[in-house]
Design a protein around this motif. Structure first.
Motif, short mmCIF file in Angstrom:
data_model
loop_
_atom_site.label_atom_id
_atom_site.label_comp_id
_atom_site.label_asym_id
_atom_site.label_seq_id
_atom_site.Cartn_x
_atom_site.Cartn_y
_atom_site.Cartn_z
N PRO A 1 0.68 -0.67 0.00
CA PRO A 1 0.03 0.01 0.04
C PRO A 1 0.78 1.37 0.04
CG PRO A 1 0.04 -1.13 2.61
CD PRO A 1 0.96 -1.99 1.73
N GLY A 2 2.67 1.20 0.49
CA GLY A 2 3.06 2.40 0.62
C GLY A 2 4.51 2.08 1.73
N MET A 3 5.33 2.65 1.94
CA MET A 3 6.26 2.74 2.33
C MET A 3 5.86 3.73 3.56
SD MET A 3 8.89 5.07 0.35
CE MET A 3 8.50 6.52 -0.80
N ASP A 4 6.69 3.36 4.96
CA ASP A 4 7.39 4.06 5.75
C ASP A 4 8.70 4.51 5.97
OD1 ASP A 4 5.85 5.01 8.10
OD2 ASP A 4 5.86 2.64 9.35
N GLU B 1 14.24 -2.55 5.69
CA GLU B 1 15.73 -2.08 5.24
C GLU B 1 16.22 -0.88 6.12
OE1 GLU B 1 14.87 -2.30 0.77
OE2 GLU B 1 15.28 -0.30 1.19
N VAL B 2 17.31 -0.74 6.27
CA VAL B 2 18.73 0.16 7.90
C VAL B 2 19.19 0.94 6.97
CG1 VAL B 2 19.62 -0.02 10.30
CG2 VAL B 2 17.27 -1.84 9.54
N PHE B 3 18.98 1.62 6.84
CA PHE B 3 20.27 3.30 6.79
C PHE B 3 21.24 4.24 7.51
CE2 PHE B 3 17.20 1.86 3.05
CZ PHE B 3 18.52 1.84 2.10
N VAL B 4 22.16 3.69 7.72
CA VAL B 4 23.32 4.67 9.10
C VAL B 4 23.36 5.73 8.19
CG1 VAL B 4 24.45 4.67 10.75
CG2 VAL B 4 23.18 2.29 10.27
N LYS B 5 23.79 7.14 9.10
CA LYS B 5 23.23 7.89 8.87
C LYS B 5 25.01 8.29 8.71
CE LYS B 5 18.58 9.80 8.74
NZ LYS B 5 17.63 11.00 10.08
N ASN B 6 25.61 8.78 7.85
CA ASN B 6 26.90 10.09 7.68
C ASN B 6 27.45 8.18 7.87
OD1 ASN B 6 25.49 12.27 7.34
ND2 ASN B 6 25.09 12.24 9.09
N LYS B 7 27.51 6.80 7.78
CA LYS B 7 28.56 6.39 7.83
C LYS B 7 29.17 5.28 6.72
CE LYS B 7 28.82 6.67 12.82
NZ LYS B 7 30.19 6.46 13.43
N PRO B 8 30.16 4.96 6.69
CA PRO B 8 30.60 4.81 5.25
C PRO B 8 30.54 3.56 5.48
CG PRO B 8 32.93 5.56 6.65
CD PRO B 8 31.74 5.70 7.24
N GLU B 9 30.31 2.87 6.24
CA GLU B 9 29.91 0.84 6.53
C GLU B 9 28.73 1.19 5.76
OE1 GLU B 9 29.87 2.32 10.69
OE2 GLU B 9 31.28 2.76 9.03
N GLY B 10 27.98 1.87 6.27
CA GLY B 10 26.01 2.02 6.14
C GLY B 10 25.74 0.95 7.62
N GLN C 1 4.87 -3.13 4.34
CA GLN C 1 3.60 -4.20 4.73
C GLN C 1 3.21 -4.69 3.70
OE1 GLN C 1 2.57 -3.17 8.27
NE2 GLN C 1 1.86 -5.75 8.88
N PRO C 2 3.26 -5.86 2.75
CA PRO C 2 1.92 -6.13 1.56
C PRO C 2 0.83 -6.66 1.88
CG PRO C 2 4.20 -7.95 2.14
CD PRO C 2 4.38 -6.72 2.98
N LYS C 3 -0.21 -6.07 1.51
CA LYS C 3 -1.16 -7.23 2.22
C LYS C 3 -1.37 -8.52 1.74
CE LYS C 3 -3.74 -3.02 1.92
NZ LYS C 3 -4.78 -2.05 0.74
N PHE C 4 -0.79 -9.25 0.32
CA PHE C 4 -0.64 -10.45 0.30
C PHE C 4 0.80 -11.45 0.49
CE2 PHE C 4 0.75 -13.81 -3.10
CZ PHE C 4 -0.01 -14.48 -2.00
N LEU C 5 0.95 -11.49 1.52
CA LEU C 5 2.90 -12.49 1.68
C LEU C 5 2.17 -14.06 1.97
CD1 LEU C 5 5.00 -11.04 2.44
CD2 LEU C 5 4.63 -12.17 4.58
N PRO C 6 2.51 -14.60 0.82
CA PRO C 6 2.85 -16.21 0.98
C PRO C 6 3.42 -16.58 2.27
CG PRO C 6 3.93 -15.66 -1.03
CD PRO C 6 3.50 -14.19 0.66
N PRO C 7 2.51 -18.06 2.63
CA PRO C 7 3.29 -18.71 4.21
C PRO C 7 4.90 -18.78 4.66
CG PRO C 7 1.55 -20.00 3.01
CD PRO C 7 1.70 -18.39 1.77
N GLY C 8 4.53 -18.13 5.62
CA GLY C 8 6.76 -19.33 6.24
C GLY C 8 7.36 -17.86 6.20
#
Length: 328
Positions: free
Chosen positions: A204-207, A234-243, A220-227
């Motif tokens: 539906p969108g992104m948070d 996703e995790v993006f670290v600010k101002n860090k070259p390694e991310g 958070q998709p509305k359709f998701l296969p079991p399991g």
């Protein structure tokens, strides 16, 4: 100046007595230059001699006319210079008049070739266009500057430290009419399965959240296969070259991802994701998201770019969404 009896000579030059053409000047005077400047520059007129032409020459120029063309171009190459250009153009207008070419030869290959060559001789020299300054030449340093060049950015970007509050946080609901329709180009290029395409279509969108120097992107998709987990982050670290890093991929294949975030002085937020397979150390897919805000920060435009390392294929798609504070 008198014309020579030989019609093959385009310009009459002064010579000593005994030649076929004579002049009123003394025998010691030098030859007249055909394109001399000044108020007394002689105007030369070519006399068309049609006595030697055949009854029907067809669509091409006669041998005499072709010889005249060659003589004119030779004179241009010898004497044409920037200060002579206006006079040369006046002389050319006389040479290309209907008195010089008849109606059968004016559109012939010889006349067209002569016009092209004369245009090249008279055209002013053009300076080469300066190439845009590439990003690598900006000599920017700092942990907020990409350590490797971005693949889909415009040249000349200037990067700034990613602030604690970027203005991109919130839940953004997709605007279908402005978003690339499904199946989307990235899924098609990567050969995504039917289930993966269905999961991506149900988003539906992104948070976006900003917490402790990190930018978190959740879906958070509305359709998701079991399991499979109910949410993907996703995790993006600010101002860090390694991310930052996480053990999932957007294409839902097994593997891991390293994410880095950058910001430009124009307010563009850039998310770069490097994906690796589960049993490999080499990056096989690179994703770059270029986020911008519209309508006073109420609409977000995500230019989503993908590069497949093994094949070199590139693709771009767009996702446009509106801020929905009530769903944050």
């Amino acid at each position: 100046v008198q014309q020579c009896s030989n019609p093959s000579s385009p310009v009459a030059a002064s010579t000593s007595s005994g030649d076929c053409c004579s002049s009123n000047t003394s025998s010691s005077s030098s030859s007249i230059q055909p394109y001399q400047t000044g108020p007394k520059a002689p105007a030369y007129k070519l006399k068309s001699d049609t006595s030697g032409k055949k009854a029907d020459q067809g669509p091409f120029a006669t041998e005499w006319q072709q010889q005249q063309c060659g003589d004119v171009l030779s004179a241009l190459q010898r004497d044409c210079s920037p200060q002579h250009s206006p006079l040369v153009q006046r002389e050319l207008s006389a040479y290309f008049s209907e008195e010089f070419f008849d109606t059968r030869s004016i559109f012939s290959e010889a006349s067209l070739l002569e016009r092209q060559l004369s245009d090249q001789l008279l055209a002013p020299p053009q300076s080469p266009a300066s190439a845009p300054t590439p990003e690598a030449q900006l000599l920017q340093t700092g942990p907020w500057v990409p350590d490797t060049p971005l693949l889909f950015s415009e040249p000349g970007l200037r990067f700034v430290p990613v602030p604690a509050v970027t203005g991109f946080a919130g839940f953004w609901e997709v605007i279908p009419e402005r978003t690339t329709p499904h199946p989307q180009p990235i899924d098609i290029m990567l050969g995504a399965s039917y289930l993966v395409k269905k999961v991506h279509k149900s988003l539906p969108g992104m948070d976006l959240k900003e917490v402790n120097g990190q930018l978190l992107l959740s879906a958070q998709p509305k359709f998701l296969p079991p399991g499979l987990p109910a949410a993907y982050t996703e995790v993006f670290v600010k101002n860090k070259p390694e991310g930052g890093s996480w053990n999932m991929r957007r294409d839902m294949r097994l593997g891991s991802t390293v994410g880095k975030v950058y910001m430009t002085d124009s307010g563009t937020l850039i998310l770069r994701s490097e994906c690796k397979p589960a049993f490999g150390r080499k990056v096989d897919i690179i994703l770059e998201d270029y986020l911008t805000l519209e309508e006073g920060g109420q609409v977000i435009v995500d230019r989503m770019c993908c590069y497949e390392v093994s094949t070199g294929r590139r693709i771009t798609q767009y996702q446009v969404a509106r801020l929905r504070p009530d769903k944050a």
